[in-house]
Design a protein around this motif. Structure first.
Motif, PDB file in Angstrom:
ATOM      1  N   GLN A  30     -50.834 106.237 -25.860  1.00  0.00           N
ATOM      2  CA  GLN A  30     -51.004 105.808 -27.249  1.00  0.00           C
ATOM      3  C   GLN A  30     -51.480 104.364 -27.249  1.00  0.00           C
ATOM      4  OE1 GLN A  30     -46.906 106.820 -28.353  1.00  0.00           O
ATOM      5  NE2 GLN A  30     -47.808 108.115 -29.947  1.00  0.00           N
ATOM      6  N   PHE A  31     -52.583 104.112 -27.968  1.00  0.00           N
ATOM      7  CA  PHE A  31     -53.148 102.771 -28.064  1.00  0.00           C
ATOM      8  C   PHE A  31     -52.928 102.219 -29.462  1.00  0.00           C
ATOM      9  CE2 PHE A  31     -55.202 102.692 -24.050  1.00  0.00           C
ATOM     10  CZ  PHE A  31     -55.622 103.988 -23.796  1.00  0.00           C
ATOM     11  N   GLU A  32     -52.626 100.929 -29.520  1.00  0.00           N
ATOM     12  CA  GLU A  32     -52.504 100.229 -30.799  1.00  0.00           C
ATOM     13  C   GLU A  32     -53.167  98.863 -30.649  1.00  0.00           C
ATOM     14  OE1 GLU A  32     -48.577 100.044 -32.407  1.00  0.00           O
ATOM     15  OE2 GLU A  32     -48.132 102.108 -31.861  1.00  0.00           O
ATOM     16  N   ASP A  33     -53.938  98.458 -31.650  1.00  0.00           N
ATOM     17  CA  ASP A  33     -54.591  97.146 -31.618  1.00  0.00           C
ATOM     18  C   ASP A  33     -53.832  96.089 -32.400  1.00  0.00           C
ATOM     19  OD1 ASP A  33     -56.758  97.450 -29.920  1.00  0.00           O
ATOM     20  OD2 ASP A  33     -57.936  98.422 -31.473  1.00  0.00           O
ATOM     21  N   LEU A  34     -53.023  96.506 -33.363  1.00  0.00           N
ATOM     22  CA  LEU A  34     -52.331  95.538 -34.212  1.00  0.00           C
ATOM     23  C   LEU A  34     -50.827  95.721 -34.130  1.00  0.00           C
ATOM     24  CD1 LEU A  34     -54.661  95.809 -37.308  1.00  0.00           C
ATOM     25  CD2 LEU A  34     -54.674  94.023 -35.580  1.00  0.00           C
ATOM     26  N   THR A  38     -51.830  97.070 -27.380  1.00  0.00           N
ATOM     27  CA  THR A  38     -50.748  97.706 -26.636  1.00  0.00           C
ATOM     28  C   THR A  38     -51.145  99.119 -26.239  1.00  0.00           C
ATOM     29  OG1 THR A  38     -49.160  96.486 -28.003  1.00  0.00           O
ATOM     30  CG2 THR A  38     -48.290  98.299 -26.728  1.00  0.00           C
ATOM     31  N   ALA A  39     -50.718  99.540 -25.049  1.00  0.00           N
ATOM     32  CA  ALA A  39     -50.893 100.926 -24.605  1.00  0.00           C
ATOM     33  C   ALA A  39     -49.541 101.414 -24.091  1.00  0.00           C
ATOM     34  CB  ALA A  39     -51.935 101.026 -23.505  1.00  0.00           C
ATOM     35  N   VAL A  40     -49.040 102.498 -24.681  1.00  0.00           N
ATOM     36  CA  VAL A  40     -47.785 103.091 -24.235  1.00  0.00           C
ATOM     37  C   VAL A  40     -48.136 104.357 -23.472  1.00  0.00           C
ATOM     38  CG1 VAL A  40     -45.564 104.047 -24.906  1.00  0.00           C
ATOM     39  CG2 VAL A  40     -46.544 102.148 -26.215  1.00  0.00           C
ATOM     40  N   VAL A  41     -47.788 104.380 -22.187  1.00  0.00           N
ATOM     41  CA  VAL A  41     -48.104 105.498 -21.301  1.00  0.00           C
ATOM     42  C   VAL A  41     -46.844 106.328 -21.073  1.00  0.00           C
ATOM     43  CG1 VAL A  41     -48.708 106.087 -18.917  1.00  0.00           C
ATOM     44  CG2 VAL A  41     -49.972 104.307 -20.133  1.00  0.00           C
ATOM     45  N   THR A  42     -46.975 107.644 -21.218  1.00  0.00           N
ATOM     46  CA  THR A  42     -45.926 108.566 -20.785  1.00  0.00           C
ATOM     47  C   THR A  42     -46.445 109.210 -19.509  1.00  0.00           C
ATOM     48  OG1 THR A  42     -45.293 109.022 -23.072  1.00  0.00           O
ATOM     49  CG2 THR A  42     -44.512 110.570 -21.386  1.00  0.00           C
ATOM     50  N   TRP A  43     -45.755 108.969 -18.393  1.00  0.00           N
ATOM     51  CA  TRP A  43     -46.172 109.486 -17.101  1.00  0.00           C
ATOM     52  C   TRP A  43     -45.826 110.962 -16.982  1.00  0.00           C
ATOM     53  CZ3 TRP A  43     -49.388 106.478 -14.575  1.00  0.00           C
ATOM     54  CH2 TRP A  43     -49.347 105.106 -14.804  1.00  0.00           C
ATOM     55  N   HIS A  44     -46.359 111.616 -15.976  1.00  0.00           N
ATOM     56  CA  HIS A  44     -46.154 113.055 -15.774  1.00  0.00           C
ATOM     57  C   HIS A  44     -44.681 113.423 -15.642  1.00  0.00           C
ATOM     58  CE1 HIS A  44     -45.233 112.677 -11.462  1.00  0.00           C
ATOM     59  NE2 HIS A  44     -46.101 111.689 -11.490  1.00  0.00           N
ATOM     60  N   ASN A  45     -43.841 112.499 -15.202  1.00  0.00           N
ATOM     61  CA  ASN A  45     -42.411 112.773 -15.040  1.00  0.00           C
ATOM     62  C   ASN A  45     -41.589 112.431 -16.290  1.00  0.00           C
ATOM     63  OD1 ASN A  45     -42.404 109.990 -15.019  1.00  0.00           O
ATOM     64  ND2 ASN A  45     -41.547 109.792 -12.952  1.00  0.00           N
ATOM     65  N   PHE A  51     -48.108  98.668 -21.648  1.00  0.00           N
ATOM     66  CA  PHE A  51     -49.055  97.679 -21.137  1.00  0.00           C
ATOM     67  C   PHE A  51     -49.551  96.855 -22.318  1.00  0.00           C
ATOM     68  CE2 PHE A  51     -49.131 101.240 -18.241  1.00  0.00           C
ATOM     69  CZ  PHE A  51     -49.071 100.637 -16.997  1.00  0.00           C
ATOM     70  N   PHE A  52     -49.784  95.564 -22.084  1.00  0.00           N
ATOM     71  CA  PHE A  52     -50.164  94.655 -23.154  1.00  0.00           C
ATOM     72  C   PHE A  52     -51.468  93.935 -22.824  1.00  0.00           C
ATOM     73  CE2 PHE A  52     -45.551  94.962 -23.051  1.00  0.00           C
ATOM     74  CZ  PHE A  52     -45.261  95.312 -24.360  1.00  0.00           C
ATOM     75  N   GLU A  54     -54.848  92.340 -21.880  1.00  0.00           N
ATOM     76  CA  GLU A  54     -55.985  92.743 -21.046  1.00  0.00           C
ATOM     77  C   GLU A  54     -55.687  94.002 -20.241  1.00  0.00           C
ATOM     78  OE1 GLU A  54     -59.127  91.625 -21.166  1.00  0.00           O
ATOM     79  OE2 GLU A  54     -58.333  90.535 -22.881  1.00  0.00           O
ATOM     80  N   ASP A  55     -54.430  94.205 -19.845  1.00  0.00           N
ATOM     81  CA  ASP A  55     -54.077  95.445 -19.151  1.00  0.00           C
ATOM     82  C   ASP A  55     -54.306  96.645 -20.067  1.00  0.00           C
ATOM     83  OD1 ASP A  55     -53.435  94.339 -16.710  1.00  0.00           O
ATOM     84  OD2 ASP A  55     -51.283  94.221 -17.129  1.00  0.00           O
ATOM     85  N   ALA A  56     -53.898  96.530 -21.324  1.00  0.00           N
ATOM     86  CA  ALA A  56     -54.094  97.616 -22.294  1.00  0.00           C
ATOM     87  C   ALA A  56     -55.580  97.854 -22.541  1.00  0.00           C
ATOM     88  CB  ALA A  56     -53.374  97.307 -23.603  1.00  0.00           C
ATOM     89  N   ALA A  57     -56.374  96.781 -22.640  1.00  0.00           N
ATOM     90  CA  ALA A  57     -57.816  96.909 -22.867  1.00  0.00           C
ATOM     91  C   ALA A  57     -58.498  97.579 -21.679  1.00  0.00           C
ATOM     92  CB  ALA A  57     -58.425  95.537 -23.131  1.00  0.00           C
ATOM     93  N   SER A  58     -58.131  97.194 -20.463  1.00  0.00           N
ATOM     94  CA  SER A  58     -58.700  97.804 -19.263  1.00  0.00           C
ATOM     95  C   SER A  58     -58.308  99.266 -19.162  1.00  0.00           C
ATOM     96  CB  SER A  58     -58.225  97.061 -18.007  1.00  0.00           C
ATOM     97  OG  SER A  58     -58.710  95.751 -18.003  1.00  0.00           O
ATOM     98  N   LEU A  59     -57.077  99.568 -19.520  1.00  0.00           N
ATOM     99  CA  LEU A  59     -56.597 100.949 -19.501  1.00  0.00           C
ATOM    100  C   LEU A  59     -57.367 101.806 -20.494  1.00  0.00           C
ATOM    101  CD1 LEU A  59     -54.591 103.014 -18.435  1.00  0.00           C
ATOM    102  CD2 LEU A  59     -52.900 102.109 -20.018  1.00  0.00           C
ATOM    103  N   LEU A  60     -57.603 101.283 -21.694  1.00  0.00           N
ATOM    104  CA  LEU A  60     -58.365 102.011 -22.705  1.00  0.00           C
ATOM    105  C   LEU A  60     -59.788 102.283 -22.221  1.00  0.00           C
ATOM    106  CD1 LEU A  60     -58.857 103.238 -25.480  1.00  0.00           C
ATOM    107  CD2 LEU A  60     -59.248 100.927 -26.352  1.00  0.00           C
ATOM    108  N   ALA A  61     -60.447 101.283 -21.640  1.00  0.00           N
ATOM    109  CA  ALA A  61     -61.813 101.455 -21.147  1.00  0.00           C
ATOM    110  C   ALA A  61     -61.865 102.494 -20.029  1.00  0.00           C
ATOM    111  CB  ALA A  61     -62.370 100.116 -20.667  1.00  0.00           C
TER     112      ALA A  61
END
Length: 86
Positions: A30-34, A38-45, A51-52, A54-61
């Motif tokens: 889940q990505f949020e800009d405001l 922010t990117a909230v990742v739910t892993w396979h487990n 992630f916040f 630049e990490d969130a931006a890189s993850l989105l790209a």
């Protein structure tokens, strides 16, 4: 919200502060800009990780690039079996 289920490949992503991650191990993201990027990742487990910045931006790209590669892959069953209704 995007979901990839049971992807048999490795899609590596280098994050500026968090190191390398494998996008294929993500169940949901889940990505949020405001108010901040922010990117909230739910892993396979089922574990969750946030992630916040630049990490969130890189993850989105990287996520968008992986989705594009998966949909353009020859033999993609979703494209072969797609029905167009008018």
């Amino acid at each position: 919200m995007h979901t990839i289920i049971n992807t048999p490949s490795v899609f590596s992503c280098k994050l500026p502060a968090a190191g390398w991650i494998n996008l294929a191990q993500i169940r949901q993201i889940q990505f949020e800009d405001l108010p901040s990027r922010t990117a909230v990742v739910t892993w396979h487990n089922g574990d969750k990780q946030t992630f916040f910045g630049e990490d969130a931006a890189s993850l989105l790209a990287a996520w968008e690039e992986a989705v594009t590669l998966l949909t353009e892959r020859p033999g993609n069953h979703r494209l072969k079996n797609r029905r167009v209704f008018s």
